[in-house]
Enzyme design. Structure first.
Site, PDB file in Angstrom:
ATOM      1  N   ASP A  39     -10.962   8.639  32.715  1.00 48.24           N
ATOM      2  CA  ASP A  39     -10.992   9.609  31.619  1.00 48.24           C
ATOM      3  C   ASP A  39     -11.903  10.791  31.929  1.00 48.24           C
ATOM      4  O   ASP A  39     -12.788  11.147  31.127  1.00 48.24           O
ATOM      5  CB  ASP A  39     -11.487   8.925  30.319  1.00 48.24           C
ATOM      6  CG  ASP A  39     -10.728   7.636  30.025  1.00 48.24           C
ATOM      7  OD1 ASP A  39      -9.522   7.614  30.263  1.00 48.24           O
ATOM      8  OD2 ASP A  39     -11.367   6.674  29.559  1.00 48.24           O
TER       9      ASP A  39
ATOM     10  N   GLU B  51      -3.210  10.363  22.759  1.00 46.53           N
ATOM     11  CA  GLU B  51      -4.672  10.195  22.681  1.00 46.53           C
ATOM     12  C   GLU B  51      -5.324  11.193  23.622  1.00 46.53           C
ATOM     13  O   GLU B  51      -4.673  12.110  24.114  1.00 46.53           O
ATOM     14  CB  GLU B  51      -5.053   8.750  23.048  1.00 46.53           C
ATOM     15  CG  GLU B  51      -4.557   8.326  24.415  1.00 46.53           C
ATOM     16  CD  GLU B  51      -4.681   6.836  24.694  1.00 46.53           C
ATOM     17  OE1 GLU B  51      -4.979   6.067  23.775  1.00 46.53           O
ATOM     18  OE2 GLU B  51      -4.462   6.441  25.848  1.00 46.53           O
TER      19      GLU B  51
HETATM   20  C1  6LW Z   1      -9.094   6.061  26.422  1.00 49.17           C
HETATM   21  C2  6LW Z   1      -7.759   6.644  26.426  1.00 49.17           C
HETATM   22  C3  6LW Z   1      -7.347   6.248  27.744  1.00 49.17           C
HETATM   23  O1  6LW Z   1      -9.723   6.010  25.199  1.00 49.17           O
HETATM   24  O2  6LW Z   1      -7.849   5.022  27.996  1.00 49.17           O
HETATM   25  O3  6LW Z   1      -6.458   6.693  29.786  1.00 49.17           O
HETATM   26  C4  6LW Z   1      -8.741   4.729  26.968  1.00 49.17           C
HETATM   27  N1  6LW Z   1      -6.712   6.969  28.561  1.00 49.17           N
HETATM   28  O4  6LW Z   1      -7.663   7.993  26.205  1.00 49.17           O
HETATM   29  C5  6LW Z   1      -9.919   4.000  27.508  1.00 49.17           C
HETATM   30  O5  6LW Z   1     -10.472   4.721  28.577  1.00 49.17           O
END
Ligand code: 6LW
Length: 497
Positions: free
Chosen positions: A14, A179
């Site tokens: 991330d 997300e």
């Molecule tokens: C994070 C989400 C993700 O909150 O994995 O790869 C989750 N993306 O955005 C945990 O790192």
């Protein structure tokens, strides 16, 4: 094939990055490990140095020895008005309803401030951006069932208070798990970048834009603008990106990826890593240029003799700050104290390469210690030493198995060794294992190998979760005294990736 090499290898997921002048700063999720949120710096975007961690004391984050993939999720770093800002989520605080934590610093190497919390913002993956009037907006993935989706609200950065009701922004292109939002102000537009598809093989980065935060967002015609889903590419799970404008006005994006190896379905061993692509703006939309940057091979070997009063920022505890259970040894080295407070007395560092060896010597001093490689509490291989006997053991889920014991010559302190090695090749080019982990011990020229174990049991595809392999030393009983711990990148590493 420029993007086959991570800019920051090993468990560094991330990524979020910002620039000040000619220097770039990048942070990552840290989950259960403390200190939290590693901060790297670079002047060329392809070679990075760890300069510290943002969460270094319990007034910023409470010690918590809980679930491995809880703790700190997907933070964002920005520089605004002479200060650095990090906003992140401590997932352990979600049930407390405390909201995302927001910290600031003059120097990204630290110290970082104590946090304010965005009360009422229940969710993960927060972003912060300032509008043309200087008002900060926090955007996140809501876990509030009454108001789900990607939400955004103006906030007072001094108190964390929301200055308006959260509003829903673009919810993505319709893939699963929208997300990791990042909002940018570019050429009079608001751009909203998302991770979609989940952080596994279907992962993507998508983007949309609007003239104001109150208008509907328009999805980019080339969405997902960055993904490797269904491609025969050695880097998979590509997504969760952050855009950066370079000093020369060109653009790039840091993003998450993994390098699966071994038989189907492919096992990634060192966790989710940070990668880099170039970005071109075409007709007002970002287009990834995956061949722009060439990431050089870096030798990440070190030999830590623990001879400075402060631990190197690579060393982490599990839900505990290492300073609470370690101290400098009487004549150098490091004492790790199993009796200092609650929780495990274990210091670990991230494994970064495909092939490597870790060696340590420690005096048991009447206690007992262990060198181990772990992905979580239920997936680890280790060598314990109690001053007399070296014992190799493995834990794979509920199975705890002793591989064997070896008694070094009386009075000699053994060197304990764990090594990640290339798998055995098969004639048709597919290996049976993703890698092999050898556990061994030696005194002088006398070495004893406990065997080579299939490394898949220490992969994310087996263990689950969001972290990666770490290695380190634990005091199981009493106070052990580590003389040194070395990590050596195997010279043939690049031939095997
Ligand atoms: C994070 C989400 C993700 O909150 O994995 O790869 C989750 N993306 O955005 C945990 O790192």
């Amino acid at each position: 094939m420029a993007t086959t090499e991570p800019i920051i290898p090993g468990f560094h997921p991330d990524p979020s990055a910002c620039r000040v002048g000619d220097t770039y700063y990048l942070i990552n999720s840290s989950f259960e490990y403390l200190p939290g949120i590693p901060v790297h710096a670079s002047t060329d975007l392809v070679t990075w140095t760890l300069i510290g961690n943002a969460l270094t004391r319990d007034s910023q984050i409470a010690e918590n020895d809980g679930y491995a993939s809880a703790g700190i999720f997907a933070p964002t770093i920005r520089h605004h008005d002479g200060q650095f800002w990090i906003i992140g989520t401590n997932v352990n605080e979600i049930p407390l309803g405390r909201g995302h934590l927001l910290i600031h610093a003059d120097d990204p190497a630290g110290p970082w401030s104590d946090p304010v919390h965005i009360a009422g913002a229940v969710g993960i993956d927060p972003d912060i951006v300032w509008d043309d009037e200087g008002v900060a907006h926090v955007t996140w993935h809501s876990l509030n069932p009454a108001q789900p989706g990607i939400l955004s609200a103006p906030v007072d950065t001094a108190t964390g208070a929301m200055l308006g009701a959260p509003r829903q922004l673009w919810q993505g292109t319709g893939l699963s798990a929208p997300e990791g939002p990042h909002l940018y102000r570019v050429n009079g537009w608001w751009y909203l970048l998302l991770a979609e598809g989940g952080t596994e093989r279907g992962h993507t980065a998508t983007i949309a834009r609007a003239r104001s935060l109150d208008e509907p967002f328009e999805s980019a015609p080339n969405n997902p603008f960055l993904t490797h889903r269904s491609l025969a590419h050695p880097v998979q799970n590509v997504g969760h990106a952050d855009l950066i404008e370079l000093a020369d006005g060109s653009w790039a994006a840091v993003h998450l990826g993994v390098r699966p190896v071994g038989p189907s379905p492919g096992f990634h061993l060192n966790g989710r890593e940070s990668f880099l692509v170039g970005i071109e703006w075409v007709d007002g939309w970002p287009v990834a240029d995956e061949d722009r940057f060439v990431v050089p091979a870096v030798d990440r070997s070190f030999d830590d003799r623990f001879d400075s009063p402060e631990l190197h920022p690579r060393w982490l505890g599990i839900g505990r700050f290492p300073a609470t259970f370690t101290r400098p040894g009487p004549n150098g080295g490091l004492v790790v104290d199993a009796d200092a407070g609650e929780g495990r007395a274990l210091i670990v560092a991230r494994a970064a390469d495909s092939e490597w060896a870790v060696e340590t010597t420690f005096a048991a001093d009447g206690g007992e210690g262990r060198l181990l490689l772990r992905i979580d509490d239920f997936h680890w291989y280790g060598l314990t030493y109690d001053g007399h006997t070296v014992e190799a053991s493995v834990t794979i889920g509920p199975i705890v198995h002793v591989l064997g014991q070896w008694n070094p010559p009386a009075g000699a302190v053994p060197t304990l060794r764990l090594a990640a090695k290339a798998p055995r090749p098969l004639p048709h080019g597919i290996s049976l294992e993703p890698d092999l982990i050898e556990l061994s011990a030696s005194v002088g020229d006398t070495a004893y190998s406990f065997g080579e174990l299939d490394g898949r049991y220490l992969s994310t595809e087996v263990a689950g979760g969001f972290t990666g392999r770490v290695f380190g030393v634990q005091a199981l009983r009493g106070q052990i005294h580590i003389h040194h711990l070395s990590y050596t990148t195997a010279p043939d590493y690049h031939a095997t990736t």
